[in-house]
Write an enzyme that holds these catalytic residues in place. Sequence first.
Site, short mmCIF file in Angstrom:
data_model
loop_
_atom_site.label_atom_id
_atom_site.label_comp_id
_atom_site.label_asym_id
_atom_site.label_seq_id
_atom_site.Cartn_x
_atom_site.Cartn_y
_atom_site.Cartn_z
N TYR A 156 0.94 -1.15 0.04
CA TYR A 156 -0.05 0.04 -0.16
C TYR A 156 0.98 1.18 0.03
CZ TYR A 156 -3.53 3.39 1.66
OH TYR A 156 -4.65 4.30 1.84
N LYS A 160 1.22 4.34 -2.86
CA LYS A 160 0.81 5.67 -2.42
C LYS A 160 2.01 6.59 -2.66
CE LYS A 160 -3.34 5.02 -1.67
NZ LYS A 160 -4.54 5.53 -2.29
#
Length: 248
Positions: A156, A160
């Site tokens: 994740y 990002k």
Amino acid sequence: MKLLENKTALITGASRGIGRAIATVFAQHGANIAFTYFSSEEKAKALEKELSASGIKAKGYKSNAASYEEAQELSKAVHQEFGSIDVLVNNAGQTKDNLLLRLSEEDWDAVIETNLKSIFNLSKPVSYIMLKQRKGSIINISSIVGMKGQAGQANYSASKAGIIGFTKSIADELGSRNIRSNAIAPGFIETDMTEELSEDLKTQFLAGIPLKRMGSAEEVANSALFLASDLSSYVNGQVLSVCGGLNR
Ligand code: NAP
């Protein structure tokens, strides 16, 4: 004062959470709203009805953000239906958390494709439309963990962080055509995504936030409103943290 009158915004992943709040706030400011969902069909239909009742044009599209082909079709369909795309919010995202040693290739790929490849998938055809219009604002939803990292979120956090590099690069490429590209890095926001976290982890996060509370989806949406509107006409290639001071 309505800030987005006569503009069309395309928002991905607006059936729930931050995306839904962005669609609602943008509609309150007069924008016509095209939005996507993936699995929450009923919630999407309810949002379409709610937004339309407020007097603007609204339409939900089922579209998998991870699919390049579906993004091309979506962009074409929205342009045909609405006549322009002035604001693009790449918001759709998911988590599949695990420590590196337990992180599967499948969960790595799924998160990178939904969170990062999705931004390429849709920004490309939409920027083509914006180039012809000679105006546009692209807003990509990153996260503070894309800047600081987070144990158990290597996939994740990488997705990002990638969003930030992408945003700054296209800000450079498209700026001369009056197309701005910025990222928002939310901190710890109250949605289904954070609902899954253990109480222990929530307490640990809250201790590090100077404002000593979680943020709301509406607070992120208000920052998106600023970046979508002409109030931010000289803001390009930036990352706006909306995190109660957690990242500084
Ligand atoms: P959420 O409540 O879990 O909602 C996620 C939204 O994304 C849903 O509308 C979902 O649609 C959609 N979505 C997921 N996979 C999709 C796909 N493959 N194609 C199209 N849509 C898809 O999450 P959230 O907290 O609102 O998060 C929104 C964004 O903010 C994400 O990018 C997230 O990474 C980012 N963010 C959140 C936080 C936080 O604390 N909540 C912090 C930093 C960044 P369906 O339900 O229809 O499947």
